[in-house]
Write a protein that holds these residues in place. Structure first.
Motif, PDB file in Angstrom:
ATOM      1  N   UNK A  44       0.821  -1.207   0.000  1.00 17.31           N
ATOM      2  CA  UNK A  44       0.000   0.000   0.000  1.00 17.31           C
ATOM      3  C   UNK A  44       0.859   1.262   0.000  1.00 17.31           C
ATOM      4  N   UNK A  45       1.952   1.242   0.741  1.00 11.29           N
ATOM      5  CA  UNK A  45       2.872   2.377   0.742  1.00 11.29           C
ATOM      6  C   UNK A  45       3.506   2.554  -0.624  1.00 11.29           C
ATOM      7  N   UNK A  46       3.930   1.456  -1.232  1.00 12.80           N
ATOM      8  CA  UNK A  46       4.533   1.509  -2.568  1.00 12.80           C
ATOM      9  C   UNK A  46       3.544   2.044  -3.595  1.00 12.80           C
ATOM     10  N   UNK A  47       2.321   1.516  -3.577  1.00 11.83           N
ATOM     11  CA  UNK A  47       1.318   1.967  -4.540  1.00 11.83           C
ATOM     12  C   UNK A  47       0.929   3.425  -4.315  1.00 11.83           C
ATOM     13  N   UNK A  48       0.863   3.860  -3.075  1.00 13.25           N
ATOM     14  CA  UNK A  48       0.550   5.257  -2.781  1.00 13.25           C
ATOM     15  C   UNK A  48       1.624   6.198  -3.305  1.00 13.25           C
ATOM     16  N   UNK A  49       2.888   5.847  -3.065  1.00  8.45           N
ATOM     17  CA  UNK A  49       3.974   6.701  -3.566  1.00  8.45           C
ATOM     18  C   UNK A  49       4.067   6.650  -5.081  1.00  8.45           C
ATOM     19  N   UNK A  50       3.810   5.500  -5.684  1.00  3.48           N
ATOM     20  CA  UNK A  50       3.822   5.397  -7.148  1.00  3.48           C
ATOM     21  C   UNK A  50       2.715   6.260  -7.751  1.00  3.48           C
ATOM     22  N   UNK A  51       1.539   6.221  -7.140  1.00  6.69           N
ATOM     23  CA  UNK A  51       0.441   7.071  -7.613  1.00  6.69           C
ATOM     24  C   UNK A  51       0.774   8.544  -7.434  1.00  6.69           C
ATOM     25  N   UNK A  52       1.422   8.893  -6.334  1.00  2.23           N
ATOM     26  CA  UNK A  52       1.824  10.275  -6.110  1.00  2.23           C
ATOM     27  C   UNK A  52       2.813  10.753  -7.168  1.00  2.23           C
ATOM     28  N   UNK A  53       3.806   9.919  -7.501  1.00  2.44           N
ATOM     29  CA  UNK A  53       4.761  10.282  -8.551  1.00  2.44           C
ATOM     30  C   UNK A  53       4.074  10.404  -9.907  1.00  2.44           C
ATOM     31  N   UNK A  54       3.134   9.498 -10.193  1.00  2.00           N
ATOM     32  CA  UNK A  54       2.417   9.549 -11.466  1.00  2.00           C
ATOM     33  C   UNK A  54       1.572  10.820 -11.559  1.00  2.00           C
ATOM     34  N   UNK A  55       0.884  11.177 -10.488  1.00  2.00           N
ATOM     35  CA  UNK A  55       0.098  12.415 -10.490  1.00  2.00           C
ATOM     36  C   UNK A  55       0.986  13.640 -10.665  1.00  2.00           C
ATOM     37  N   UNK A  56       2.141  13.625 -10.039  1.00  2.00           N
ATOM     38  CA  UNK A  56       3.058  14.749 -10.157  1.00  2.00           C
ATOM     39  C   UNK A  56       3.559  14.905 -11.586  1.00  2.00           C
ATOM     40  N   UNK A  57       3.965  13.820 -12.210  1.00  2.00           N
ATOM     41  CA  UNK A  57       4.475  13.884 -13.581  1.00  2.00           C
ATOM     42  C   UNK A  57       3.355  14.234 -14.557  1.00  2.00           C
ATOM     43  N   UNK A  58       2.206  13.588 -14.413  1.00  2.00           N
ATOM     44  CA  UNK A  58       1.086  13.876 -15.320  1.00  2.00           C
ATOM     45  C   UNK A  58       0.580  15.305 -15.126  1.00  2.00           C
ATOM     46  N   UNK A  59       0.673  15.821 -13.916  1.00  2.00           N
ATOM     47  CA  UNK A  59       0.254  17.191 -13.664  1.00  2.00           C
ATOM     48  C   UNK A  59       1.153  18.220 -14.332  1.00  2.00           C
TER      49      UNK A  59
END
Length: 176
Positions: A44-59
């Motif tokens: 869950x920690x890994x997926x949360x940080x991966x989603x955070x990085x993806x949102x940052x890059x896509x943003x």
């Protein structure tokens, strides 16, 4: 500032605001979404940080793709700034960010209807506002129109549903 550029900067800011809690403390985000207290797993920690990085890059990706942040070091000329359609990535980027904001607004609104949590309606309103501005940009912001030099009016106006009385008078005068 042009509405189109405000939309791209706002999209970057809103997605960064969503990404920061996922990057800084994904365990608090996971615990706030569950009803029972438990230990957060490494997955869950890994997926949360991966989603955070993806949102940052896509943003931040729309900024260089739509010329909001120029990629060249030379100053732009007035013809380059006047014609923002010269970049072939403007329309697809605008379409996909509009699609993202629309889908997120719809999803968070349906989650609000099932859970009645105020965070979902807040997120739905903000994403819906970005979707509305994105739709406005798709409809009106990309084409400068055909503005007449003497009259200052858009020459593509048809007069529907209201007739242009002064234009009809000029046409009759020109035919005589």
């Amino acid at each position: 500032m042009d509405v189109f550029y405000a939309y791209t900067y706002g999209t970057a800011g809103w997605m960064t605001l969503q990404a920061l809690p996922l990057l800084i403390s994904p365990s608090s985000v996971v615990l706030s979404l569950t009803s029972e207290a438990r230990q957060v797993t490494d997955v869950e920690t890994y997926l949360g940080r991966s989603l955070g990085l993806a949102l940052l890059i896509i943003g931040f990706l729309p900024l260089p793709l739509t010329n909001s942040i120029p990629l060249t070091s030379s100053p732009s000329t007035s013809s380059e700034t006047a014609n923002e359609n010269s970049n072939p990535y403007v329309q697809p980027t605008l379409f996909f960010t509009l699609l993202h904001h629309s889908l997120v607004a719809f999803y968070t609104y349906t989650r609000y209807n099932t859970t009645s949590l105020n965070g979902f309606i807040f997120h739905s309103v903000i994403s819906g506002a970005f979707a509305a501005v994105g739709l406005w940009c798709v409809l009106f912001s990309q084409d400068g129109g055909h503005i007449g030099k003497r009259s200052g009016q858009d020459k593509r106006m048809s007069g529907f549903p209201f007739g242009g009385k002064s234009a009809e008078k000029r046409k009759k005068k020109a035919m005589e």
